[in-house]
Scaffold this motif. Structure first.
Motif, mmCIF file in Angstrom:
data_model
loop_
_atom_site.group_PDB
_atom_site.id
_atom_site.type_symbol
_atom_site.label_atom_id
_atom_site.label_comp_id
_atom_site.label_asym_id
_atom_site.label_seq_id
_atom_site.Cartn_x
_atom_site.Cartn_y
_atom_site.Cartn_z
ATOM 1 N N LEU A 205 0.833 -1.206 0.000
ATOM 2 C CA LEU A 205 0.000 0.000 0.000
ATOM 3 C C LEU A 205 0.865 1.252 0.000
ATOM 4 C CD1 LEU A 205 -2.856 -1.031 2.460
ATOM 5 C CD2 LEU A 205 -3.021 -0.661 -0.002
ATOM 6 N N HIS A 206 1.917 1.242 0.817
ATOM 7 C CA HIS A 206 2.826 2.387 0.844
ATOM 8 C C HIS A 206 3.449 2.618 -0.528
ATOM 9 C CE1 HIS A 206 3.665 2.868 5.416
ATOM 10 N NE2 HIS A 206 2.811 3.759 4.967
ATOM 11 N N SER A 210 -0.171 4.917 -0.671
ATOM 12 C CA SER A 210 -1.089 5.123 0.453
ATOM 13 C C SER A 210 -0.440 6.019 1.501
ATOM 14 C CB SER A 210 -1.422 3.784 1.118
ATOM 15 O OG SER A 210 -2.448 3.138 0.439
ATOM 16 N N THR A 211 -1.226 6.897 2.080
ATOM 17 C CA THR A 211 -0.703 7.691 3.190
ATOM 18 C C THR A 211 -0.865 6.886 4.480
ATOM 19 O OG1 THR A 211 -2.856 8.683 3.619
ATOM 20 C CG2 THR A 211 -1.431 9.817 2.053
ATOM 21 N N ASP A 212 -0.126 7.300 5.513
ATOM 22 C CA ASP A 212 -0.233 6.624 6.815
ATOM 23 C C ASP A 212 -1.666 6.715 7.341
ATOM 24 O OD1 ASP A 212 2.391 6.104 6.608
ATOM 25 O OD2 ASP A 212 3.058 7.570 8.099
ATOM 26 N N GLN A 214 -4.382 6.828 5.622
ATOM 27 C CA GLN A 214 -5.227 5.842 4.916
ATOM 28 C C GLN A 214 -5.048 4.456 5.515
ATOM 29 O OE1 GLN A 214 -3.837 6.651 0.870
ATOM 30 N NE2 GLN A 214 -5.955 6.901 0.225
#
Ligand SMILES: Nc1ncnc2c1ncn2[C@@H]1O[C@H](COP(=O)(O)OP(=O)(O)O)[C@@H](O)[C@H]1O
Ligand SMILES: [Mg+2]
Lengths: 297, 238
Positions: A205-206, A210-212, A214
């Protein structure tokens, strides 16, 4: 900060829900069961203490300290007459002299009390209103007919029962706080374990951007739901026990324990506990996840 | 043509051993096509990791989209990563998600509304020839099928840079050519493409491609101007 509890189907699939037991739900059920019981005990005792405070605050003892027996008897009768005509007084009863002597025997010796010993006459008085003005008026009225009268107002803190109740209330409040702290700790541990379990997914995801926040949202939604379901179950169980105990208390017919009842506000507070704990758990999970993700690249 | 990537004297060391990458300097032009070659262990994956921000260099400077990528704060990484599509050497598919959901991930991460997800995902599935495996989970797919899902996921977001780490290692030659054609199509739409491979059959297929060769962590032609076949190799020069 938005805490969306309803996840989209796609979001729910992201963290493999089949993996990892729903242990959190059961832990929260037990936590809330115990917390609601402790809170009910605390709130019930608080209510009983308030009732006791009101009763004690409206209670006076009038002592007629007069050595000459005839004068004492006369003044006592006149004081009683004054008290009984005062509209603020709901009850005025002379304490039985034989009973008083029995009560005093340990201090006066086992022999028949010295007839010369001036044991004061005592009158128990209940007031309708416990205001200082009412007490002052009663005092003036009694002093006018019985100059030797001493009027003592009962202080609630002097009652050992009252201080016991205060202690129980504090204890219950302490228990609720401890349970809240334990819940936060359990959630933080669960969130960390969850991060470890889903480490590969989170890395992907990262990498996809993706943000933390999220990623944290995926966890906090799940924990919010698990803790809320568990909490409501535990609360329902505890309320059942409280109702059962309450019913038992009413059949006992005890004056003292009769005060141990829960008002509407108390029930609302108890009902809010699982929601408050779910919010606490969600925030704790969020912080734990964000803190741990900060160490990823 | 503007440079989309610029490496200057970049070094990378894992732990305390010797440098895996040393003095790596090159620039990538926006919209160009690059092959990165080198023997196994030469450092191709390590170099690509620096490029897609999975690793910070030990020394040197990296500029990405005109900004310093070395000192980029963590909070800005997601924004940069969304502009880069990556085909990982080990695919990195999410095992409990279907092929469909894996391919849809970049769109969902970027907040694309669910109604706009299905059409592009189905289109990508068709492109990589997996329309009949929509609901299959990666563990039930063959290596080649997983690789195609990984490629579909990397390109679905129309990234500005596509980084593919040995993307044809598990597919047959026909499929390899088809996938390369997909990269070429994306490149024509403006995406800068970097493909690491040691499959020499592929290199001649894209005439416009630039070559970068790594040897023991050093770039053999720092200017990145080599063409295939290399001028000093048998087969002649351009
Ligand atoms: N995470 C890591 N930690 C330590 N050493 C690594 C790591 N990744 C790669 N290496 C080492 O770096 C060298 C280059 O590896 P890699 O970049 O994967 O090369 P290639 O992709 O060209 O095969 C190898 O010697 C490898 O063992
Ligand atoms: Mg590699």
């Amino acid at each position: 900060m938005s805490v969306k509890v309803i996840a989209t189907a796609a979001d729910r699939r992201l963290l493999d829900e089949s993996r990892g037991t729903r242990a959190m739900t059961w832990i929260m059920a037990i936590m809330l069961f115990l917390t609601v019981l402790a809170a009910a005990l605390g709130l019930g005792t608080l209510g009983a203490a308030a009732l006791l405070d009101r009763q004690l605050a409206g209670r006076l003892t009038v002592q007629i300290v007069e050595a000459v027996e005839s004068k004492r008897l006369d003044q006592t009768q006149r004081a009683l007459a004054v008290l009984r005509t005062d509209p603020v007084v709901t009850r005025a009863v002379e304490v039985d002299r034989a009973k008083l002597t029995t009560l005093l025997r340990p201090w006066l010796g086992a022999d028949e009390a010295d007839p010369d010993l001036p044991i004061p006459a005592m009158i128990d008085v209940d007031l309708r209103a416990a205001s200082d003005a009412a007490v002052a008026r009663v005092r003036d009225g009694v002093r006018a007919v019985a100059p030797s009268a001493r009027i003592d107002r009962h202080e609630s803190w002097m009652s050992p029962v009252r201080s016991f109740m205060g202690m129980v209330t504090l204890l219950a409040a302490g228990l609720v706080l401890l349970m809240a702290a334990a819940t936060a700790a359990v959630v933080i541990l669960a969130a960390r374990a969850g991060l470890e379990t889903h480490r590969d997914t989170i890395e992907v995801l990262h990498m996809l951007g993706s943000t933390d926040v999220q990623v944290a949202r995926l966890f906090q939604r799940r924990i919010a739901l698990d803790t809320l379901i568990g909490g409501v179950l535990g609360t329902i169980g505890a309320v059942g026990v409280v109702l059962l105990v309450g019913w038992q208390l009413t059949t006992l017919g005890s004056d003292l324990l009769g005060g141990l009842s829960l008002g509407t506000r108390d029930w609302v507070l108890l009902g809010a506990l699982p929601f408050a704990f779910a919010v606490l758990a969600t925030l704790a999970a969020r912080q734990a996840v964000l803190g741990a993700l900060g160490r990823y690249l | 043509m503007a440079n989309i990537v610029q490496f200057e004297n970049v070094g990378l060391r894992y732990g305390t051993g010797q440098e895996t990458l040393s003095d790596v300097s090159f620039t990538l032009s926006t919209g160009a096509f690059y092959f990165l070659t080198g023997a196994s262990g030469a450092g191709k994956t390590s170099l690509l990791k620096l490029l897609y921000l999975a690793q910070r260099p030990t020394r040197g400077s990296i500029r990405l989209f005109g900004e310093d990528a070395v000192t980029l704060p963590r909070s800005r990484l997601p924004g940069f990563r969304r502009r880069i599509g990556v085909v990982f050497q080990d695919f990195r598919l999410v095992p409990h998600l279907s092929a469909y959901d894996n391919i849809a991930l970049p769109l969902r991460v970027s907040g694309v509304p669910e109604s706009d997800v299905e059409a592009p995902v189905r289109e990508m599935l068709a492109w990589v020839g997996l329309s009949d495996r929509v609901d299959a989970k990666p563990p039930t797919l063959s290596g080649g099928e997983q690789q195609r899902v990984a490629i579909a996921r990397a390109v679905i977001g129309r990234p500005e840079i596509l980084v593919a780490d040995e993307p044809t290692g598990n597919v047959d030659p026909d499929m390899a050519e088809r996938l390369l054609h997909l990269f070429d199509s994306l490149n024509r739409l403006g995406t800068t493409v970097v493909v690491a491979t040691h499959d020499f059959h592929l290199l001649g297929r894209i005439q416009k491609a630039h070559m970068m060769r790594l040897d023991h962590g050093r770039l053999l032609d720092p200017t990145g101007s080599l063409r295939f076949p290399p001028p000093n190799a048998p087969g002649g020069s351009e």
